[in-house]
Design an enzyme around this catalytic site. Structure first.
Site, PDB file in Angstrom:
ATOM      1  N   SER A 292       0.835  -1.202   0.000  1.00 36.61           N
ATOM      2  CA  SER A 292       0.000   0.000   0.000  1.00 36.61           C
ATOM      3  C   SER A 292       0.872   1.255   0.000  1.00 36.61           C
ATOM      4  O   SER A 292       1.867   1.340   0.726  1.00 36.61           O
ATOM      5  CB  SER A 292      -0.896  -0.007   1.239  1.00 36.61           C
ATOM      6  OG  SER A 292      -1.623   1.204   1.309  1.00 36.61           O
TER       7      SER A 292
ATOM      8  N   LYS B  91      -3.669   2.831  -1.882  1.00 38.46           N
ATOM      9  CA  LYS B  91      -3.195   3.646  -0.776  1.00 38.46           C
ATOM     10  C   LYS B  91      -4.247   3.582   0.341  1.00 38.46           C
ATOM     11  O   LYS B  91      -5.419   3.346   0.070  1.00 38.46           O
ATOM     12  CB  LYS B  91      -3.057   5.085  -1.289  1.00 38.46           C
ATOM     13  CG  LYS B  91      -2.164   5.944  -0.448  1.00 38.46           C
ATOM     14  CD  LYS B  91      -1.789   7.214  -1.190  1.00 38.46           C
ATOM     15  CE  LYS B  91      -0.870   8.056  -0.304  1.00 38.46           C
ATOM     16  NZ  LYS B  91       0.404   7.376  -0.029  1.00 38.46           N
TER      17      LYS B  91
ATOM     18  N   SER C 199       7.630   9.936   5.583  1.00 39.74           N
ATOM     19  CA  SER C 199       6.537  10.328   6.463  1.00 39.74           C
ATOM     20  C   SER C 199       5.572  11.148   5.621  1.00 39.74           C
ATOM     21  O   SER C 199       5.478  12.363   5.747  1.00 39.74           O
ATOM     22  CB  SER C 199       7.049  11.130   7.662  1.00 39.74           C
ATOM     23  OG  SER C 199       5.956  11.424   8.507  1.00 39.74           O
ATOM     24  N   VAL C 200       4.915  10.437   4.708  1.00 43.34           N
ATOM     25  CA  VAL C 200       3.985  11.093   3.791  1.00 43.34           C
ATOM     26  C   VAL C 200       2.715  11.480   4.535  1.00 43.34           C
ATOM     27  O   VAL C 200       2.087  12.500   4.244  1.00 43.34           O
ATOM     28  CB  VAL C 200       3.687  10.154   2.596  1.00 43.34           C
ATOM     29  CG1 VAL C 200       2.562  10.699   1.735  1.00 43.34           C
ATOM     30  CG2 VAL C 200       4.947   9.951   1.763  1.00 43.34           C
TER      31      VAL C 200
ATOM     32  N   ASN D 292      -4.927  -1.163   7.928  1.00 50.14           N
ATOM     33  CA  ASN D 292      -3.632  -0.596   8.314  1.00 50.14           C
ATOM     34  C   ASN D 292      -3.713  -0.211   9.790  1.00 50.14           C
ATOM     35  O   ASN D 292      -4.250   0.831  10.136  1.00 50.14           O
ATOM     36  CB  ASN D 292      -3.349   0.623   7.430  1.00 50.14           C
ATOM     37  CG  ASN D 292      -2.062   1.325   7.807  1.00 50.14           C
ATOM     38  OD1 ASN D 292      -1.399   0.968   8.781  1.00 50.14           O
ATOM     39  ND2 ASN D 292      -1.704   2.337   7.033  1.00 50.14           N
TER      40      ASN D 292
ATOM     41  N   CYS E 109      -1.624   3.110  12.113  1.00 51.12           N
ATOM     42  CA  CYS E 109      -1.944   4.535  12.205  1.00 51.12           C
ATOM     43  C   CYS E 109      -1.918   4.959  13.665  1.00 51.12           C
ATOM     44  O   CYS E 109      -2.311   4.208  14.546  1.00 51.12           O
ATOM     45  CB  CYS E 109      -3.341   4.803  11.656  1.00 51.12           C
ATOM     46  SG  CYS E 109      -3.638   4.141  10.028  1.00 51.12           S
TER      47      CYS E 109
ATOM     48  N   ASN F 109       4.613  -3.445   8.141  1.00 48.85           N
ATOM     49  CA  ASN F 109       4.704  -2.048   7.728  1.00 48.85           C
ATOM     50  C   ASN F 109       6.149  -1.562   7.874  1.00 48.85           C
ATOM     51  O   ASN F 109       7.019  -2.324   8.290  1.00 48.85           O
ATOM     52  CB  ASN F 109       3.766  -1.213   8.612  1.00 48.85           C
ATOM     53  CG  ASN F 109       3.128  -0.064   7.835  1.00 48.85           C
ATOM     54  OD1 ASN F 109       3.818   0.632   7.105  1.00 48.85           O
ATOM     55  ND2 ASN F 109       1.834   0.112   7.988  1.00 48.85           N
TER      56      ASN F 109
END
Lengths: 272, 326
Positions: free
Chosen positions: B41, B63, B88-89, B144, B147, B209
């Site tokens: 992702s 994404k 760190s988008v 995900n 987060c 991740n």
């Protein structure tokens, strides 16, 4: 460079990019600070519009992980070759400088939105500093066989660090060099010189790259001459296509992301 | 000579019969994949269809989608580090409703099963995204759980197995597709987290991740990234991810999707042998946009080299057991 509020996204089609292993034809120093790399890619040479860029990576197991965005310096569709110019500043460009003629690089391009030259433009002024000049040379290539007159102010630390003058002159551009070494590159001096040269017959478009100070000057001159201004900006990138979102041109507005340099730029309209 | 050729029986087998092409199919908790290769992702978009045949992939992964639009983090967002990258988008998102309206179609048109990655800053947000996507036509969800969770002071969700279980169970209840759970690597006990995901109904776990990291600019006395820290990915993390895949695969019966530094067919084999059923390719696509298609094309030769007719026969075949317990 400039904050997102100052940047507008240009319209216009983007050609479909290609990705290929391209043979390196030339890899050599161009000046004291910069190197030239020429690779064979008939597809990219034919498709690339002025101001577009490529993502380029050496083919190595232990080399850099990310490709580097490189402005297209010149392209020759007949010969099927593309030139880029870069400064050796970090691990990525050091690895690139070690690639010899005959070896291959992975190239993706042409990418991004380039400069837009309006149909009614009669005169264009290029304001560039350092390697930023290389983002604008393709504009002069495109206008070489047209009635549009191109003037360029090339700024650098000293005379030997200015690149692109020969390419621009070959495209019939009127080239002026300003340097830190001889004290001619300060913005007030450049501004004064440009007022004198162009107030009577000003350009309709100002294009700039490579310096925040010159970008601000471009905006001021555009306001003075009722011209439009476009700026090509640089950013750290990973994908070059837009899906990684690594290259936002600012910090967004709370919910919406700022334009992406790779997909929406690298050339933006400079709001004046 | 001419006579002998004419007389040769039609369709005769070659003197040295070659193996039939290897069977590349894998089964991922109810999701049948033509082969085990899919993107990680955030490292893929429909844009890549211009540069590679995307329909050869086992699946595509979007994404991470959040419930509402978010702008992502401050610039700079990415930088190169030793044998990897730090990012760190901050996962900019158009929001789930808008994604369903205008984003998902671009993935669905690619011709491979679509896995939609979903995120949330709270339990309710994950559930809301799952609700928004119900019946949207995707093949699976990937939750995900790395987060920052605002209900736990910004700690990632998977540091609290109970909280993660609640989120996953709620997503599973709202979804008619298989649900994958993508775990972060910073857990002391990846096996416990994988078990919690499995117990909550996950069909598979993705391990893992990116790894928390920092790049420093000494001249400016500042982090290189606008957000400070970021996630490390790329070849540097491959052995770290392989270990976690191996630990997770021993802890749970559901399939494990391996992710971390993969950039060749040989890397795929390492992850399968360590226990992965499928793999995700991330950072390597940036330098080589067509890499995943090339890896898929190399899988039959890889299977032949390793002496298996079915690629799935490689899964969890590590013979010398490392001493560490899951």
């Amino acid at each position: 460079m400039s904050g997102p509020a100052a940047l507008g996204v240009l319209e216009g089609e983007r050609p479909v990019p290609a990705c290929e292993r391209a043979e390196v034809l030339v890899s050599r120093p161009l000046s004291d600070r910069y190197r030239l790399l020429r690779f064979r890619s008939p597809v990219i040479a034919e498709r690339a519009r002025a101001g577009q860029f490529v993502m380029l990576a050496p083919v190595t197991e232990s080399g850099p992980v990310l490709p580097r965005p490189m402005a297209i310096y010149t392209r020759d569709a007949a010969a099927g070759v593309v030139d880029i110019v870069y400064g050796v500043v970090g691990a990525g460009t050091t690895a690139l400088s070690a690639v010899a003629a005959g070896e291959t690089v992975v190239v993706t391009g042409p990418l991004g939105r380039g400069f837009a030259i309006h149909d009614d433009t009669e005169r264009v002024l290029l304001l560039g500093r350092g390697v930023g000049i290389c983002a604008m040379t393709t504009v002069a290539q495109d206008l070489a066989d047209t009635p549009v007159r191109v003037a360029a102010v090339l700024s650098g630390r000293h005379d030997a660090s200015i690149i692109g003058a020969d390419v621009l002159r070959a495209c019939r551009a009127d080239v002026r060099r300003v340097t830190d070494a001889d004290g001619t590159s300060g913005v007030p001096a450049v501004r004064e010189r440009l007022h004198r040269a162009f107030d009577v017959d000003p350009p309709q478009q100002i294009l700039t790259s490579g310096s925040e100070r010159l970008t601000r000057l471009a905006a001021q001159l555009a306001a003075r001459w009722r011209a439009t201004a476009q700026v090509s900006i640089e950013a750290h990138m990973a994908c070059g296509l837009g899906y990684c979102h690594g290259c936002a041109a600012g910090d967004g507005d709370g919910t919406r992301e700022a334009p992406l340099v790779c997909r929406d730029g690298p050339v933006f309209r400079l709001r004046t | 000579m001419t006579t002998r050729i004419v007389d040769a029986p039609r369709g005769r087998e070659p003197a040295t019969p070659s193996r039939p092409p290897a069977d590349l199919r894998v089964e991922l908790g109810g999701l049948a994949l033509a082969n085990p290769v899919m993107p990680a992702s955030g490292c893929f978009g429909p844009e890549l269809a211009d540069l590679m045949p995307v329909d050869v992939l086992g699946a595509v992964v979007t994404k991470t989608v959040f419930a509402t639009a978010r702008p992502g983090n401050r610039t700079h967002r990415i930088t190169e580090v030793s044998h990897g990258m730090l990012n760190s988008v901050g996962i900019p998102s158009q929001g789930a409703a808008e994604f369903r309206r205008s984003g998902l179609g671009g993935y669905a048109a690619l011709g491979a099963p679509v896995v939609v990655s979903i995120g949330g800053l709270s339990t309710a947000e994950y559930w809301r995204v799952a609700d928004e996507l119900a019946g949207a036509g995707h093949a699976a969800l990937e939750v995900n759980v790395s987060c920052p969770n605002l209900e736990r002071g910004g700690a990632t969700l998977d540091t609290d197995p109970r909280a993660m279980s609640e989120v996953v169970a709620g997503v599973v209840a709202r979804s008619s597709t298989p649900v994958l759970v993508k775990l972060s690597p910073q857990l002391q006990t990846i096996g416990d987290a994988a078990k919690a995901a499995a117990d909550a109904g996950a069909s598979a776990v993705t391990v893992c991740n990116s790894f928390p990291g920092l790049a420093v600019n000494p001249a400016r006395r500042e982090p290189e990234l606008g957000n400070g820290t970021g996630g490390v990915s790329g070849p540097a993390v491959k052995p770290l991810a392989l270990r976690l895949v191996w630990l997770a695969a021993q802890a749970v019966d559901i399939p494990v999707v391996g992710c971390g530094g993969i950039r060749s067919a040989a890397d795929v084999a390492e992850f399968l042998v360590a226990g992965a059923t499928a793999v995700q390719v991330g950072t390597a696509t940036f330098a080589q946009p067509a890499l995943m298609a090339r890896i898929v094309a190399e899988l039959p030769a890889l299977a032949a080299r390793l002496g298996v007719d079915r690629l799935a026969d490689l899964i969890a075949t590590l013979t010398t057991r490392p001493k560490e317990q899951p």
